[in-house]
Design an enzyme around this catalytic site. Structure first.
Site, PDB file in Angstrom:
ATOM      1  N   LEU A  12     -35.195 -19.926  -2.796  1.00  0.00           N
ATOM      2  CA  LEU A  12     -35.410 -20.891  -1.709  1.00  0.00           C
ATOM      3  C   LEU A  12     -34.703 -22.203  -2.015  1.00  0.00           C
ATOM      4  CD1 LEU A  12     -36.697 -22.001   0.860  1.00  0.00           C
ATOM      5  CD2 LEU A  12     -38.773 -22.490  -0.478  1.00  0.00           C
ATOM      6  N   ASP A  50     -38.379 -30.697 -15.213  1.00  0.00           N
ATOM      7  CA  ASP A  50     -39.463 -29.730 -15.400  1.00  0.00           C
ATOM      8  C   ASP A  50     -40.695 -30.378 -14.769  1.00  0.00           C
ATOM      9  OD1 ASP A  50     -41.700 -28.380 -16.318  1.00  0.00           O
ATOM     10  OD2 ASP A  50     -40.881 -28.032 -18.323  1.00  0.00           O
ATOM     11  N   ASP A 116     -49.082 -15.485   1.078  1.00  0.00           N
ATOM     12  CA  ASP A 116     -50.054 -14.574   1.715  1.00  0.00           C
ATOM     13  C   ASP A 116     -51.078 -14.067   0.700  1.00  0.00           C
ATOM     14  OD1 ASP A 116     -47.962 -13.214   0.400  1.00  0.00           O
ATOM     15  OD2 ASP A 116     -48.219 -11.406   1.602  1.00  0.00           O
ATOM     16  N   TYR A 138     -52.527 -15.289  -9.426  1.00  0.00           N
ATOM     17  CA  TYR A 138     -51.440 -15.994  -8.712  1.00  0.00           C
ATOM     18  C   TYR A 138     -51.957 -16.532  -7.382  1.00  0.00           C
ATOM     19  CZ  TYR A 138     -47.243 -16.514  -5.787  1.00  0.00           C
ATOM     20  OH  TYR A 138     -46.293 -16.986  -4.921  1.00  0.00           O
TER      21      TYR A 138
HETATM   22  N1  LIG Z   1     -40.602 -14.816  -3.918  1.00  0.00           N
HETATM   23  C1  LIG Z   1     -41.588 -14.400  -3.149  1.00  0.00           C
HETATM   24  O1  LIG Z   1     -41.662 -13.218  -2.795  1.00  0.00           O
HETATM   25  C2  LIG Z   1     -42.644 -15.374  -2.680  1.00  0.00           C
HETATM   26  C3  LIG Z   1     -43.711 -14.918  -1.903  1.00  0.00           C
HETATM   27  C4  LIG Z   1     -44.684 -15.838  -1.475  1.00  0.00           C
HETATM   28  C5  LIG Z   1     -44.558 -17.180  -1.832  1.00  0.00           C
HETATM   29  N2  LIG Z   1     -43.513 -17.579  -2.595  1.00  0.00           N
HETATM   30  C6  LIG Z   1     -43.414 -18.992  -2.971  1.00  0.00           C
HETATM   31  O2  LIG Z   1     -42.192 -19.509  -2.491  1.00  0.00           O
HETATM   32  C7  LIG Z   1     -41.706 -20.515  -3.386  1.00  0.00           C
HETATM   33  C8  LIG Z   1     -40.248 -20.242  -3.715  1.00  0.00           C
HETATM   34  O3  LIG Z   1     -40.130 -18.950  -4.255  1.00  0.00           O
HETATM   35  P1  LIG Z   1     -38.753 -18.401  -4.785  1.00  0.00           P
HETATM   36  O4  LIG Z   1     -38.753 -16.920  -4.564  1.00  0.00           O
HETATM   37  O5  LIG Z   1     -37.620 -19.221  -4.302  1.00  0.00           O
HETATM   38  O6  LIG Z   1     -38.975 -18.634  -6.351  1.00  0.00           O
HETATM   39  P2  LIG Z   1     -37.931 -18.572  -7.533  1.00  0.00           P
HETATM   40  O7  LIG Z   1     -36.659 -17.936  -7.098  1.00  0.00           O
HETATM   41  O8  LIG Z   1     -38.657 -18.037  -8.711  1.00  0.00           O
HETATM   42  O9  LIG Z   1     -37.615 -20.121  -7.750  1.00  0.00           O
HETATM   43  C9  LIG Z   1     -38.438 -20.978  -8.434  1.00  0.00           C
HETATM   44  C10 LIG Z   1     -37.529 -21.895  -9.217  1.00  0.00           C
HETATM   45  O10 LIG Z   1     -38.348 -22.856  -9.900  1.00  0.00           O
HETATM   46  C11 LIG Z   1     -37.801 -23.020 -11.184  1.00  0.00           C
HETATM   47  N3  LIG Z   1     -38.837 -23.463 -12.116  1.00  0.00           N
HETATM   48  C12 LIG Z   1     -39.660 -22.689 -12.876  1.00  0.00           C
HETATM   49  N4  LIG Z   1     -40.462 -23.463 -13.600  1.00  0.00           N
HETATM   50  C13 LIG Z   1     -40.128 -24.750 -13.317  1.00  0.00           C
HETATM   51  C14 LIG Z   1     -40.582 -26.004 -13.771  1.00  0.00           C
HETATM   52  N5  LIG Z   1     -41.550 -26.084 -14.679  1.00  0.00           N
HETATM   53  N6  LIG Z   1     -40.017 -27.118 -13.264  1.00  0.00           N
HETATM   54  C15 LIG Z   1     -39.028 -27.025 -12.355  1.00  0.00           C
HETATM   55  N7  LIG Z   1     -38.531 -25.868 -11.897  1.00  0.00           N
HETATM   56  C16 LIG Z   1     -39.088 -24.737 -12.381  1.00  0.00           C
HETATM   57  C17 LIG Z   1     -37.301 -21.661 -11.591  1.00  0.00           C
HETATM   58  O11 LIG Z   1     -36.358 -21.832 -12.614  1.00  0.00           O
HETATM   59  P3  LIG Z   1     -35.647 -20.603 -13.372  1.00  0.00           P
HETATM   60  O12 LIG Z   1     -34.787 -19.963 -12.316  1.00  0.00           O
HETATM   61  O13 LIG Z   1     -34.882 -21.271 -14.431  1.00  0.00           O
HETATM   62  O14 LIG Z   1     -36.753 -19.700 -13.830  1.00  0.00           O
HETATM   63  C18 LIG Z   1     -36.714 -21.161 -10.289  1.00  0.00           C
HETATM   64  O15 LIG Z   1     -35.363 -21.504 -10.201  1.00  0.00           O
HETATM   65  C19 LIG Z   1     -42.668 -20.510  -4.571  1.00  0.00           C
HETATM   66  O16 LIG Z   1     -43.603 -21.543  -4.394  1.00  0.00           O
HETATM   67  C20 LIG Z   1     -43.380 -19.183  -4.463  1.00  0.00           C
HETATM   68  O17 LIG Z   1     -44.681 -19.230  -5.017  1.00  0.00           O
HETATM   69  C21 LIG Z   1     -42.548 -16.719  -3.022  1.00  0.00           C
END
Ligand SMILES: NC(=O)c1ccc[n+]([C@@H]2O[C@H](COP(=O)([O-])OP(=O)(O)OC[C@H]3O[C@@H](n4cnc5c(N)ncnc54)[C@H](OP(=O)(O)O)[C@@H]3O)[C@@H](O)[C@H]2O)c1
Length: 301
Positions: A12, A50, A116, A138
């Protein structure tokens, strides 16, 4: 308008970065843990942040003074959260508190992404008013983050989403659509659960609703998923049909056979009326999403 994104290396985060860096009305500050892994470097500033480092977070937000902070950073591995509850809380709950405090001090809007998985999946699809009952740690951590915002003085917006998918660069994790596309192309025999139902969300659609919420200064809870609800099996089947792959090697299995650490809700999905009517959210159909991804994959490979 100055917008600061956390987690800009994630799926995202990258979509937001690519959309906002070319938006003349937006001054963009991208932040993520560690080095910037996005190859395009113009149109925005990057700061390593971070968000669990309270002092660093407060320092950056008070010096940058964004109008809006979009928090995409999270621990998103559902089974890992079950195993590492403390780390999960630090990132998914405590850091949201730090962000809320820092945003409140400069009167910035905080847009936070939830899931969800705050629901038990017994009676989906859900509206924004339905009663949460998380089954996994989670889901509980995300619910805690929602609850702390709801009693906070900060201008908060919660966007709840479901299975985010799309194409990114140097991502630390994959997503179901890319995985299915590759596995189907190899002709592997695939066992896919057909008793969990979701509304998968194209990362671009999720980025769009984040930007709508920022530009409209919309506060409160909004559902922010894809519009097609289907089983996990059907997700893979529709990817197969889109790419003209045979579905002969697809086998339906039940969740119980997987023995996953975290319990998943059987049927979620969201009713999107509020987001469509109040924000102008226009998610694509699943096949339109596949076409958008396919175009991007053609330019990458
Ligand atoms: N993916 C899904 O299916 C899903 C479903 C429901 C809700 N969501 C929510 O949607 C949001 C975005 O999801 P996404 O899929 O884009 O997640 P993502 O690809 O895992 O992205 C999260 C990013 O945050 C970075 N991060 C991790 N720890 C951190 C820290 N301490 N400080 C700063 N950055 C940090 C990660 O770094 P690294 O890349 O270096 O690890 C990663 O780049 C999240 O809030 C998630 O809970 C996601």
């Amino acid at each position: 308008m100055k917008i600061l994104i956390t987690g800009s290396n994630g799926l995202l985060g990258q979509k937001l970065l690519y959309k906002l860096r070319i938006d003349d009305s937006v001054d963009l500050v991208a932040t993520s843990k560690g080095e910037n892994r996005v190859t395009v470097r113009d149109g925005y500033a990057y700061h390593s942040l971070d968000i669990t480092n309270k002092a660093a977070l407060e320092e950056l937000i008070s010096t940058q003074k964004p109008d809006v902070v979009i928090n995409t950073a999270a621990m998103t591995n559902v089974d890992l959260c079950e195993d590492k509850k403390e780390s999960c809380d630090v990132l998914n709950v405590d850091a949201v508190q730090y962000l809320a405090n820092a945003c409140a001090r400069i009167d910035a809007q905080l847009i936070h992404i939830s899931t969800d998985f705050i629901f038990d999946g017994e009676d989906g699809p859900y509206t924004e008013e339905d009663m949460p009952n998380p089954l996994s740690y989670y889901g509980l951590s995300k619910l805690k983050s929602e609850q702390l915002l709801q009693v906070h003085s900060v201008k908060w917006t919660i966007l709840r989403t479901i299975i985010v998918f799309g194409v990114g660069e140097n991502l630390s994790k994959g997503n179901i659509v890319l995985w299915a596309k590759e596995a189907l192309a190899k002709g592997d025999s695939l066992n896919i659960i057909d008793d969990q139902f979701r509304a998968p969300t194209l990362a671009e659609d999720l980025a769009d609703i984040c930007i709508l919420a920022a530009k409209k200064k919309a506060l409160g809870i909004f559902n922010a998923s894809g519009k097609d609800i289907m089983s996990i099996y059907e997700i893979v089947e529709r990817v197969a049909k889109y790419y003209g792959n045979s579905t002969n090697n697809l086998n339906k299995i039940s969740t119980a056979t997987l023995n996953q650490k975290a319990v998943r809700p059987p049927k979620t999905g969201f009713i999107l009326d509020k987001s469509i009517n109040e924000l102008g959210y226009r998610p694509h159909s699943f096949e339109e999403c596949l076409a958008i991804m396919d175009e991007q994959l053609k330019t990458i490979h």
